[in-house]
Design an enzyme around this catalytic site. Structure first.
Site, short mmCIF file in Angstrom:
data_model
loop_
_atom_site.label_atom_id
_atom_site.label_comp_id
_atom_site.label_asym_id
_atom_site.label_seq_id
_atom_site.Cartn_x
_atom_site.Cartn_y
_atom_site.Cartn_z
N SER A 68 23.54 39.13 38.07
CA SER A 68 23.20 38.32 36.90
C SER A 68 21.72 37.94 36.88
O SER A 68 21.04 37.95 37.90
CB SER A 68 24.05 37.04 36.89
OG SER A 68 25.41 37.36 36.99
N1 SAM Z 1 27.79 37.02 40.88
C1 SAM Z 1 27.38 38.39 40.89
C2 SAM Z 1 26.04 38.61 41.56
O1 SAM Z 1 25.37 37.63 41.91
O2 SAM Z 1 25.70 39.76 41.76
C3 SAM Z 1 27.36 39.01 39.54
C4 SAM Z 1 28.70 39.36 39.11
S1 SAM Z 1 28.89 40.55 37.86
C5 SAM Z 1 28.07 39.87 36.47
C6 SAM Z 1 30.62 40.24 37.55
C7 SAM Z 1 31.53 40.70 38.67
O3 SAM Z 1 32.84 40.26 38.40
C8 SAM Z 1 31.61 42.22 38.82
O4 SAM Z 1 31.26 42.59 40.11
C9 SAM Z 1 33.07 42.53 38.53
O5 SAM Z 1 33.60 43.62 39.26
C10 SAM Z 1 33.73 41.22 38.90
N2 SAM Z 1 35.06 40.99 38.31
C11 SAM Z 1 35.48 41.22 37.06
N3 SAM Z 1 36.76 40.84 36.92
C12 SAM Z 1 37.15 40.35 38.12
C13 SAM Z 1 38.37 39.77 38.62
N4 SAM Z 1 39.47 39.63 37.86
N5 SAM Z 1 38.39 39.38 39.91
C14 SAM Z 1 37.32 39.50 40.71
N6 SAM Z 1 36.15 40.04 40.29
C15 SAM Z 1 36.07 40.43 39.01
#
Ligand code: SAM
Length: 221
Positions: A68
């Site tokens: 992000s």
């Molecule tokens: N916080 C992260 C970072 O600092 O890099 C950025 C996260 S990215 C915007 C969103 C993440 O949420 C992705 O890696 C995606 O695979 C994960 N995601 C989406 N749905 C999810 C779920 N139901 N459970 C766990 N992770 C999930």
């Protein structure tokens, strides 16, 4: 000079990013500011993108996911109102950068990622950097982490069509849940505070995230 484009002064670029994009845009919590000055964001992205790690925008991390935007990481963290003693649940470990920030600002972080290679990479990197207060699980985060609940704070780092009820259920009284809610293209960041009398919902403004995929999120990408 040969290779000069790779000779970036990362600590200097990081300080500049924090001053210009985080402090200048209104983030005030000194612990967030010092965590962002300390944590080497460039190590959370692949080498070819490290020269962009201190610009204020999201970057690809593989598997069609992103790390992000630093300002959004700071804003979401500030919205959790952490004091340092909390047990925090993060949904969407991704690169692990946000987990590292949470680890600096709380007692213990539980983080859930649904994509195995991302979870494993983040787990290894956080361990190498000495963040031993972060536990990562590969799971559908919309179901929360029942065995470790209740949580003082929950942060969802992917956009959801609605607020997953299991996450509200796993918040302790006084706990805060920060989550982007909206359609697939744009969302509003909400803070949900659980009280004895029910939940209070505040809209903190617009944002844009990849989809939260799971039983209580989107069905597919
Ligand atoms: N916080 C992260 C970072 O600092 O890099 C950025 C996260 S990215 C915007 C969103 C993440 O949420 C992705 O890696 C995606 O695979 C994960 N995601 C989406 N749905 C999810 C779920 N139901 N459970 C766990 N992770 C999930």
């Amino acid at each position: 000079m040969w290779g000069s484009e790779r000779m970036i002064d990362f600590p200097k670029a990081r300080l500049k990013m924090v001053e210009e994009q985080i402090v200048h845009r209104g983030i005030q919590n000194p612990k967030i500011i010092s965590a962002m000055k300390k944590i080497p964001r460039h190590l959370f992205v692949e080498e070819a993108l490290q020269n962009q790690a201190y610009s204020d925008h999201p970057l690809p991390i593989g598997e069609k996911q992103t790390i992000s935007q630093p300002y959004m990481v700071a804003l979401m963290t500030e919205s959790l109102q952490l004091t340092g003693e909390e047990k925090v649940l993060e949904i969407g470990t991704g690169s692990g950068y946000q987990s590292a920030i949470l680890a600096e600002l709380s007692e213990k972080v539980f983080s859930i990622e649904r994509i195995r290679p991302l979870a494993i990479r983040a787990r290894n990197l956080l361990y190498e950097l000495g963040y031993f207060n972060v536990e990562i699980k590969i799971f559908d985060g919309t179901l929360g982490w029942m065995d470790e609940s209740p949580f003082d704070a929950i942060l969802v780092t992917a956009g959801s069509p609605d607020i997953p009820q299991p996450l509200v259920d796993q918040l302790g009284i006084g706990g805060r849940l920060v989550i982007p809610v909206g359609d697939a293209f744009s969302q509003d960041l909400f803070r949900v505070t659980k009280t004895e009398k029910g939940v209070k919902k505040e809209d903190l403004g617009g944002c844009r995230f990849v989809k939260l995929i799971g039983k209580y999120g989107w069905e597919s990408e």
